[in-house]
Design a protein around this motif. Structure first.
Motif, PDB file in Angstrom:
ATOM      1  N   VAL A   1       0.850  -1.190   0.000  1.00 45.28           N
ATOM      2  CA  VAL A   1       0.000   0.000   0.000  1.00 45.28           C
ATOM      3  C   VAL A   1       0.886   1.242   0.000  1.00 45.28           C
ATOM      4  CG1 VAL A   1      -1.915  -1.153   1.186  1.00 45.28           C
ATOM      5  CG2 VAL A   1      -0.196   0.052   2.516  1.00 45.28           C
ATOM      6  N   PRO A   2       0.391   2.367  -0.530  1.00 39.65           N
ATOM      7  CA  PRO A   2       1.191   3.594  -0.509  1.00 39.65           C
ATOM      8  C   PRO A   2       1.393   4.108   0.915  1.00 39.65           C
ATOM      9  CG  PRO A   2      -0.869   3.902  -1.753  1.00 39.65           C
ATOM     10  CD  PRO A   2      -0.867   2.522  -1.222  1.00 39.65           C
ATOM     11  N   GLU A   3       2.497   4.805   1.119  1.00 42.00           N
ATOM     12  CA  GLU A   3       2.770   5.400   2.437  1.00 42.00           C
ATOM     13  C   GLU A   3       1.666   6.382   2.825  1.00 42.00           C
ATOM     14  OE1 GLU A   3       5.032   5.111   4.901  1.00 42.00           O
ATOM     15  OE2 GLU A   3       6.085   3.483   3.920  1.00 42.00           O
ATOM     16  N   GLU A   4       1.271   7.215   1.878  1.00 44.14           N
ATOM     17  CA  GLU A   4       0.184   8.175   2.105  1.00 44.14           C
ATOM     18  C   GLU A   4      -1.094   7.564   1.555  1.00 44.14           C
ATOM     19  OE1 GLU A   4       0.366  11.113   3.715  1.00 44.14           O
ATOM     20  OE2 GLU A   4       2.473  10.672   4.139  1.00 44.14           O
ATOM     21  N   LEU A   5      -1.982   7.140   2.424  1.00 47.63           N
ATOM     22  CA  LEU A   5      -3.213   6.499   1.990  1.00 47.63           C
ATOM     23  C   LEU A   5      -4.228   7.550   1.540  1.00 47.63           C
ATOM     24  CD1 LEU A   5      -3.574   3.794   4.756  1.00 47.63           C
ATOM     25  CD2 LEU A   5      -2.911   3.466   2.389  1.00 47.63           C
ATOM     26  N   PRO A   6      -4.751   7.424   0.321  1.00 44.61           N
ATOM     27  CA  PRO A   6      -5.748   8.387  -0.156  1.00 44.61           C
ATOM     28  C   PRO A   6      -7.111   8.114   0.481  1.00 44.61           C
ATOM     29  CG  PRO A   6      -5.384   6.707  -1.803  1.00 44.61           C
ATOM     30  CD  PRO A   6      -4.417   6.430  -0.688  1.00 44.61           C
ATOM     31  N   ASP A   7      -7.977   9.109   0.431  1.00 49.54           N
ATOM     32  CA  ASP A   7      -9.343   8.914   0.904  1.00 49.54           C
ATOM     33  C   ASP A   7     -10.120   8.145  -0.150  1.00 49.54           C
ATOM     34  OD1 ASP A   7      -8.839  10.325   3.214  1.00 49.54           O
ATOM     35  OD2 ASP A   7      -9.416  12.249   2.333  1.00 49.54           O
ATOM     36  N   GLY A   8     -11.051   7.328   0.285  1.00 50.75           N
ATOM     37  CA  GLY A   8     -11.875   6.585  -0.657  1.00 50.75           C
ATOM     38  C   GLY A   8     -11.313   5.214  -0.958  1.00 50.75           C
TER      39      GLY A   8
END
Length: 133
Positions: A79-86
């Motif tokens: 998963v990305p370090e910065e998790l997006p919303d949604g």
């Protein structure tokens, strides 16, 4: 001449750096453990499973492109370090590009072997057929 070209290709490939073999997508990623909440049947060509995972102290859901896992099975995902919303699209950590450290040395070894094979082939072509004595 072929040996010199092979060595030149290998040196240039080495100097291009890590971007030549087994690179990641450029975004910082981490590996987390996830639980499959909605498995998918492998008869569907576009099978997608739903997974739930913990990151940054919160529970998140993601869509995993794949099939064949059981409900509540634990899988490792990237998963990305910065998790997006949604909604989030995730990949299995073992199959995600750039997650293996073996890619660069293996790619370089295969490049060296292919250069050596090309050099031997060109030597045999230049030498010509041998006459039986």
């Amino acid at each position: 001449m072929a040996a010199v070209v092979g060595i030149l290709i290998t040196v240039l490939a080495w100097l291009l750096g890590p971007s030549l073999f087994a690179t990641s997508s450029g975004t910082a990623e981490r590996t987390v453990q996830a639980t499959v909440t909605a498995p998918a049947d492998c008869t569907n060509p576009d099978a997608q499973e739903t997974v739930r995972f913990q990151a940054d102290g919160a529970t998140h859901e993601g869509t995993l492109s794949g099939c064949g896992h059981d409900k509540d099975e634990l899988v490792q995902i990237a998963v990305p370090e910065e998790l997006p919303d949604g909604p989030l699209s995730v990949q299995l950590a073992a199959t995600h590009a750039g997650m293996a450290d073996l890619g660069r040395p293996l790619g370089m070894a295969l490049l060296v072997l292919s250069c050596a094979a090309g050099g031997v082939y060109s030597f045999l072509v230049v030498r010509g057929p041998r006459l039986a004595v």
